[in-house]
Design a protein around this motif. Structure first.
Motif, PDB file in Angstrom:
ATOM      1  N   LEU A   7      -0.980  28.353 -50.684  1.00  0.00           N
ATOM      2  CA  LEU A   7       0.007  27.358 -50.274  1.00  0.00           C
ATOM      3  C   LEU A   7      -0.546  26.572 -49.095  1.00  0.00           C
ATOM      4  O   LEU A   7      -0.877  27.146 -48.054  1.00  0.00           O
ATOM      5  CB  LEU A   7       1.328  28.019 -49.877  1.00  0.00           C
ATOM      6  CG  LEU A   7       2.413  27.051 -49.376  1.00  0.00           C
ATOM      7  CD1 LEU A   7       2.815  26.066 -50.474  1.00  0.00           C
ATOM      8  CD2 LEU A   7       3.626  27.806 -48.861  1.00  0.00           C
ATOM      9  N   ILE A   8      -0.649  25.251 -49.259  1.00  0.00           N
ATOM     10  CA  ILE A   8      -1.106  24.365 -48.194  1.00  0.00           C
ATOM     11  C   ILE A   8       0.126  23.758 -47.542  1.00  0.00           C
ATOM     12  O   ILE A   8       0.920  23.085 -48.209  1.00  0.00           O
ATOM     13  CB  ILE A   8      -2.002  23.223 -48.748  1.00  0.00           C
ATOM     14  CG1 ILE A   8      -3.103  23.779 -49.668  1.00  0.00           C
ATOM     15  CG2 ILE A   8      -2.578  22.395 -47.609  1.00  0.00           C
ATOM     16  CD1 ILE A   8      -4.121  24.641 -48.985  1.00  0.00           C
ATOM     17  N   SER A   9       0.295  23.954 -46.241  1.00  0.00           N
ATOM     18  CA  SER A   9       1.515  23.493 -45.552  1.00  0.00           C
ATOM     19  C   SER A   9       1.428  22.015 -45.174  1.00  0.00           C
ATOM     20  O   SER A   9       1.692  21.631 -44.027  1.00  0.00           O
ATOM     21  CB  SER A   9       1.768  24.348 -44.306  1.00  0.00           C
ATOM     22  OG  SER A   9       0.657  24.259 -43.414  1.00  0.00           O
ATOM     23  N   GLN A  10       1.087  21.191 -46.147  1.00  0.00           N
ATOM     24  CA  GLN A  10       0.987  19.749 -45.967  1.00  0.00           C
ATOM     25  C   GLN A  10       1.467  19.047 -47.239  1.00  0.00           C
ATOM     26  O   GLN A  10       1.542  19.675 -48.299  1.00  0.00           O
ATOM     27  CB  GLN A  10      -0.467  19.341 -45.692  1.00  0.00           C
ATOM     28  CG  GLN A  10      -0.963  19.662 -44.291  1.00  0.00           C
ATOM     29  CD  GLN A  10      -2.332  19.048 -44.022  1.00  0.00           C
ATOM     30  OE1 GLN A  10      -3.141  18.894 -44.931  1.00  0.00           O
ATOM     31  NE2 GLN A  10      -2.599  18.718 -42.779  1.00  0.00           N
ATOM     32  N   LEU A  23     -11.255  22.551 -55.556  1.00  0.00           N
ATOM     33  CA  LEU A  23     -11.215  23.987 -55.279  1.00  0.00           C
ATOM     34  C   LEU A  23     -10.399  24.711 -56.344  1.00  0.00           C
ATOM     35  O   LEU A  23     -10.829  25.742 -56.883  1.00  0.00           O
ATOM     36  CB  LEU A  23     -10.612  24.222 -53.888  1.00  0.00           C
ATOM     37  CG  LEU A  23     -10.514  25.677 -53.417  1.00  0.00           C
ATOM     38  CD1 LEU A  23     -11.893  26.198 -53.023  1.00  0.00           C
ATOM     39  CD2 LEU A  23      -9.568  25.787 -52.216  1.00  0.00           C
ATOM     40  N   ALA A  24      -9.216  24.169 -56.640  1.00  0.00           N
ATOM     41  CA  ALA A  24      -8.339  24.792 -57.641  1.00  0.00           C
ATOM     42  C   ALA A  24      -8.998  24.820 -59.013  1.00  0.00           C
ATOM     43  O   ALA A  24      -8.944  25.834 -59.727  1.00  0.00           O
ATOM     44  CB  ALA A  24      -7.018  24.035 -57.702  1.00  0.00           C
ATOM     45  N   LYS A  25      -9.646  23.727 -59.377  1.00  0.00           N
ATOM     46  CA  LYS A  25     -10.261  23.616 -60.702  1.00  0.00           C
ATOM     47  C   LYS A  25     -11.486  24.519 -60.830  1.00  0.00           C
ATOM     48  O   LYS A  25     -11.637  25.261 -61.810  1.00  0.00           O
ATOM     49  CB  LYS A  25     -10.664  22.166 -60.952  1.00  0.00           C
ATOM     50  CG  LYS A  25     -11.266  21.923 -62.328  1.00  0.00           C
ATOM     51  CD  LYS A  25     -11.614  20.459 -62.517  1.00  0.00           C
ATOM     52  CE  LYS A  25     -12.236  20.216 -63.884  1.00  0.00           C
ATOM     53  NZ  LYS A  25     -12.607  18.771 -64.072  1.00  0.00           N
ATOM     54  N   ASN A  26     -12.342  24.484 -59.824  1.00  0.00           N
ATOM     55  CA  ASN A  26     -13.608  25.237 -59.898  1.00  0.00           C
ATOM     56  C   ASN A  26     -13.396  26.745 -59.839  1.00  0.00           C
ATOM     57  O   ASN A  26     -14.125  27.503 -60.490  1.00  0.00           O
ATOM     58  CB  ASN A  26     -14.545  24.804 -58.764  1.00  0.00           C
ATOM     59  CG  ASN A  26     -14.985  23.356 -58.903  1.00  0.00           C
ATOM     60  OD1 ASN A  26     -14.935  22.785 -59.987  1.00  0.00           O
ATOM     61  ND2 ASN A  26     -15.405  22.757 -57.800  1.00  0.00           N
ATOM     62  N   ASP A  32      -0.791  25.040 -54.270  1.00  0.00           N
ATOM     63  CA  ASP A  32       0.449  24.277 -54.124  1.00  0.00           C
ATOM     64  C   ASP A  32       0.513  23.636 -52.737  1.00  0.00           C
ATOM     65  O   ASP A  32      -0.091  24.136 -51.778  1.00  0.00           O
ATOM     66  CB  ASP A  32       1.665  25.185 -54.310  1.00  0.00           C
ATOM     67  CG  ASP A  32       1.794  25.685 -55.742  1.00  0.00           C
ATOM     68  OD1 ASP A  32       1.222  25.046 -56.653  1.00  0.00           O
ATOM     69  OD2 ASP A  32       2.456  26.725 -55.943  1.00  0.00           O
ATOM     70  N   PHE A  33       1.271  22.549 -52.655  1.00  0.00           N
ATOM     71  CA  PHE A  33       1.426  21.831 -51.395  1.00  0.00           C
ATOM     72  C   PHE A  33       2.903  21.741 -51.044  1.00  0.00           C
ATOM     73  O   PHE A  33       3.744  21.449 -51.888  1.00  0.00           O
ATOM     74  CB  PHE A  33       0.846  20.421 -51.507  1.00  0.00           C
ATOM     75  CG  PHE A  33      -0.630  20.390 -51.820  1.00  0.00           C
ATOM     76  CD1 PHE A  33      -1.573  20.336 -50.807  1.00  0.00           C
ATOM     77  CD2 PHE A  33      -1.063  20.429 -53.145  1.00  0.00           C
ATOM     78  CE1 PHE A  33      -2.930  20.326 -51.108  1.00  0.00           C
ATOM     79  CE2 PHE A  33      -2.418  20.407 -53.453  1.00  0.00           C
ATOM     80  CZ  PHE A  33      -3.349  20.365 -52.421  1.00  0.00           C
TER      81      PHE A  33
END
Length: 246
Positions: A7-10, A23-26, A32-33
């Protein structure tokens, strides 16, 4: 620990070229944001309570794009026509460039600092006869008023916007393997929403010294600290951590 979710807090990036998407794909993980903080503007009525008369100032000191947006918003709400002679003192080139959203840049007096506010010192010193207005949020870095006072400038701070916690209730029953924070206010928002928050098995990642200090003051265990010489970016640090913990 195998990482499956972050979880990215942005807010979610607007560009598809964001390294978080790569990053998510590789690594085939869920990223999630969710913004933990937001900026709210103060009303013209609240500005008048600060006894701010925009017509009394000949120079505006702008430290961020938020400051630019809210200065012109307040001016419009107060029905104040910003004169062509107004001088703009911008902390950085990025802030100065953003001014073009509101003014015809080449026809105005715009002065640009460098990377930090102290880079404006020599410029402000040359314009001591001006009356300066400093639009800001409810949170202001201490070096800003310190420098303005040090130069004996005729200036006034105008709190035009504030940073507040977002409603995170939808995350109440959601668990993430890694929580990523970029500011102390993000961590404060977490506890504003969930006073009894327990870290449990979640890994905490932080960017910046003040964010790290806030996390540790809250009793959080921080395993990912950015920037470092080896990992200057958050995505790089996350990738290394995930690969090491597969």
């Amino acid at each position: 620990m195998k990482v499956k979710s972050i979880l990215i807090s942005q807010p979610e990036p607007t560009s598809e070229a964001s390294p978080f998407y790569s990053l998510a794909k590789n690594l085939k993980i869920q990223v999630d944001f969710k913004p933990f903080i937001k900026v709210e503007g103060l009303t013209a009525k609240e500005m008048r309570q600060q006894k701010i008369d925009l017509s009394k100032y000949s120079g505006v000191v702008l430290t961020s794009r938020n400051a630019v947006d809210h200065f012109f918003r307040v001016a419009e709400e107060m029905r104040f026509h910003v004169p062509d002679a107004m001088k703009y003192f911008c902390q950085s080139e990025a802030v100065a460039y953003y001014l073009q959203k509101y003014i015809v840049y080449r026809k105005r007096k715009v002065y640009i600092g460098g990377k930090s506010f102290t880079d404006l010192k020599s410029i402000l010193k040359k314009h001591k006869k001006e009356r300066f207005l400093l639009p800001s949020s409810n949170i202001l870095k201490p070096e800003v008023p310190t420098l303005m006072d040090e130069l004996n400038l005729d200036w006034k701070r105008a709190t035009m916007y504030q940073t507040v916690s977002c409603d995170l209730s939808e995350l109440k029953d959601v668990q993430y393997d890694i929580l990523v924070f970029f500011s102390p206010l993000g961590i404060s928002s977490l506890y504003d929403n969930f006073p009894d928050f327990k870290q449990g098995k979640s890994t905490i990642a932080v960017f910046g010294k003040t964010t790290l200090e806030e996390a540790e003051n809250r009793g959080l265990k921080v395993d990912i600290k950015v920037p470092t010489p080896e990992t200057p970016s958050m995505t790089m640090a996350l990738e290394n951590f995930i690969k090491e913990n597969k």
